[in-house]
Design a protein around this motif. Structure first.
Motif, short mmCIF file in Angstrom:
data_model
loop_
_atom_site.label_atom_id
_atom_site.label_comp_id
_atom_site.label_asym_id
_atom_site.label_seq_id
_atom_site.Cartn_x
_atom_site.Cartn_y
_atom_site.Cartn_z
N THR A 68 0.81 -1.21 0.00
CA THR A 68 0.00 0.00 0.00
C THR A 68 0.84 1.25 0.00
OG1 THR A 68 -0.06 0.03 2.42
CG2 THR A 68 -1.90 -1.04 1.28
N GLY A 69 2.04 1.19 0.53
CA GLY A 69 2.77 2.40 0.90
C GLY A 69 2.26 2.85 2.26
N TRP A 70 3.03 3.66 2.93
CA TRP A 70 2.64 4.15 4.25
C TRP A 70 1.41 5.03 4.12
CZ3 TRP A 70 4.78 2.66 8.83
CH2 TRP A 70 5.93 1.88 8.74
N THR A 91 4.57 -0.94 11.00
CA THR A 91 4.15 0.24 11.75
C THR A 91 5.41 0.90 12.30
OG1 THR A 91 3.85 -1.07 13.76
CG2 THR A 91 1.89 -0.70 12.38
N TRP A 92 5.25 2.10 12.83
CA TRP A 92 6.36 2.82 13.44
C TRP A 92 6.12 2.91 14.94
CZ3 TRP A 92 10.98 4.61 11.79
CH2 TRP A 92 11.66 5.51 12.60
N ALA A 93 7.05 2.40 15.73
CA ALA A 93 6.94 2.48 17.19
C ALA A 93 8.33 2.41 17.79
CB ALA A 93 6.08 1.34 17.73
N LEU A 94 8.53 3.08 18.90
CA LEU A 94 9.81 3.06 19.62
C LEU A 94 10.98 3.47 18.72
CD1 LEU A 94 9.21 -0.30 21.51
CD2 LEU A 94 8.77 2.02 22.36
N GLY A 95 10.70 4.39 17.79
CA GLY A 95 11.75 4.92 16.93
C GLY A 95 12.20 4.03 15.80
N ALA A 96 11.41 3.02 15.47
CA ALA A 96 11.82 2.10 14.40
C ALA A 96 10.60 1.45 13.76
CB ALA A 96 12.74 1.01 14.96
N VAL A 97 10.82 0.90 12.58
CA VAL A 97 9.76 0.14 11.90
C VAL A 97 9.58 -1.19 12.62
CG1 VAL A 97 9.12 -1.03 9.74
CG2 VAL A 97 10.22 1.22 9.66
N GLN A 98 8.33 -1.51 12.91
CA GLN A 98 7.97 -2.78 13.53
C GLN A 98 7.19 -3.60 12.50
OE1 GLN A 98 9.04 -3.21 16.80
NE2 GLN A 98 9.94 -1.19 16.51
N CYS A 99 7.47 -4.88 12.39
CA CYS A 99 6.79 -5.73 11.41
C CYS A 99 6.02 -6.84 12.12
CB CYS A 99 7.80 -6.40 10.48
SG CYS A 99 8.71 -5.25 9.45
N ASN A 117 2.02 0.35 6.64
CA ASN A 117 2.26 -0.11 5.27
C ASN A 117 1.98 -1.61 5.29
OD1 ASN A 117 3.20 -0.25 2.55
ND2 ASN A 117 5.20 -0.91 3.28
N VAL A 118 1.15 -2.07 4.37
CA VAL A 118 0.79 -3.49 4.31
C VAL A 118 1.27 -4.04 2.97
CG1 VAL A 118 -1.11 -5.16 4.39
CG2 VAL A 118 -1.23 -3.07 5.76
N SER A 119 1.84 -5.24 2.99
CA SER A 119 2.32 -5.85 1.74
C SER A 119 1.96 -7.33 1.69
CB SER A 119 3.84 -5.68 1.61
OG SER A 119 4.51 -6.27 2.69
N GLY A 120 1.73 -7.81 0.46
CA GLY A 120 1.44 -9.21 0.22
C GLY A 120 2.70 -10.04 0.34
N ARG A 121 2.65 -11.12 1.11
CA ARG A 121 3.83 -11.96 1.30
C ARG A 121 3.52 -13.44 1.12
NH1 ARG A 121 7.92 -8.95 4.01
NH2 ARG A 121 7.63 -6.87 3.16
N GLY A 122 2.38 -13.74 0.54
CA GLY A 122 2.02 -15.14 0.35
C GLY A 122 2.69 -15.74 -0.87
N GLN A 123 2.50 -17.03 -1.05
CA GLN A 123 2.93 -17.72 -2.27
C GLN A 123 1.86 -17.45 -3.30
OE1 GLN A 123 5.74 -19.50 -2.68
NE2 GLN A 123 6.42 -19.22 -0.58
N PRO A 146 13.40 9.77 8.97
CA PRO A 146 14.16 9.30 10.13
C PRO A 146 13.38 9.38 11.45
CG PRO A 146 15.08 11.35 9.25
CD PRO A 146 14.01 10.90 8.31
N GLU A 147 12.37 10.23 11.50
CA GLU A 147 11.55 10.36 12.71
C GLU A 147 10.23 9.61 12.59
OE1 GLU A 147 12.71 11.91 15.48
OE2 GLU A 147 14.56 12.06 14.31
N GLY A 148 10.07 8.85 11.51
CA GLY A 148 8.84 8.10 11.32
C GLY A 148 8.06 8.60 10.13
N PRO A 149 6.83 8.10 9.96
CA PRO A 149 6.00 8.49 8.82
C PRO A 149 5.61 9.98 8.89
CG PRO A 149 5.19 6.47 9.82
CD PRO A 149 6.21 7.03 10.75
N GLU A 150 5.71 10.65 7.73
CA GLU A 150 5.32 12.06 7.60
C GLU A 150 4.25 12.17 6.52
OE1 GLU A 150 6.49 14.67 9.29
OE2 GLU A 150 7.92 13.48 10.47
#
Length: 161
Positions: A68-70, A91-99, A117-123, A146-150
């Protein structure tokens, strides 16, 4: 049939608990006919499944690697359920991207301020069902700095999607 967005949707959003949105998404995700609703074009696609005043349900198709993009949902809390395949939500939390990876049968909800940001990861193709309340009339795209999503751009129903 789609109705036009109204000011009342935003001024008086329905009080739909996160657990109810997640229940709705999970319920629609069990529909065995979801696959037939969206032709597999090799690109990300979506369709509205249901709509009531202030609440709506969507199905999304995710080819492997499509994202989707952020973005946020412009004040609409929501939920998603994976009907088939797998997706990864960043997602963005604690200063970093979380998956987090969500596989078939998994679900989750999010609040009105959620940016992801959501992405397809299936087969192959994955299908997800999303529930929102109030219904989506716009979304805000974000770039990841660097500070997260803008926020970068607002998209609107009937204009951009």
């Amino acid at each position: 049939m789609t109705s036009n967005p109204t000011h009342l949707d935003r001024a008086h959003p329905p009080r739909v608990p996160a657990a109810e949105l997640e229940r709705l998404a999970r319920q629609y995700a069990t529909n065995p006919n979801l696959e037939a609703l969206l032709r597999d074009t090799g690109k990300r696609s979506w369709a509205r499944l249901a709509q009531a005043p202030g609440v709506e349900i969507w199905v999304n198709s995710w080819p492997a690697g499509a994202e989707t993009g952020w973005h946020d949902h412009a004040g609409s809390p929501g939920a998603l359920a994976v009907a088939s395949g797998s997706v990864v939500e960043e997602t963005w939390a604690l200063g970093a991207v979380q998956c987090r990876r969500l596989d078939e049968g998994d679900s989750g909800s999010f609040d009105a301020e959620h940016v992801h940001n959501v992405s397809g990861r299936g087969q192959g193709r994955s299908l997800t069902v999303h529930a929102y309340a109030p219904r989506l009339v716009e979304m805000t795209e974000h770039s990841l700095g660097p500070e997260g999503p803008e926020p970068t751009r607002t998209t609107r129903e009937g204009v951009d999607w």
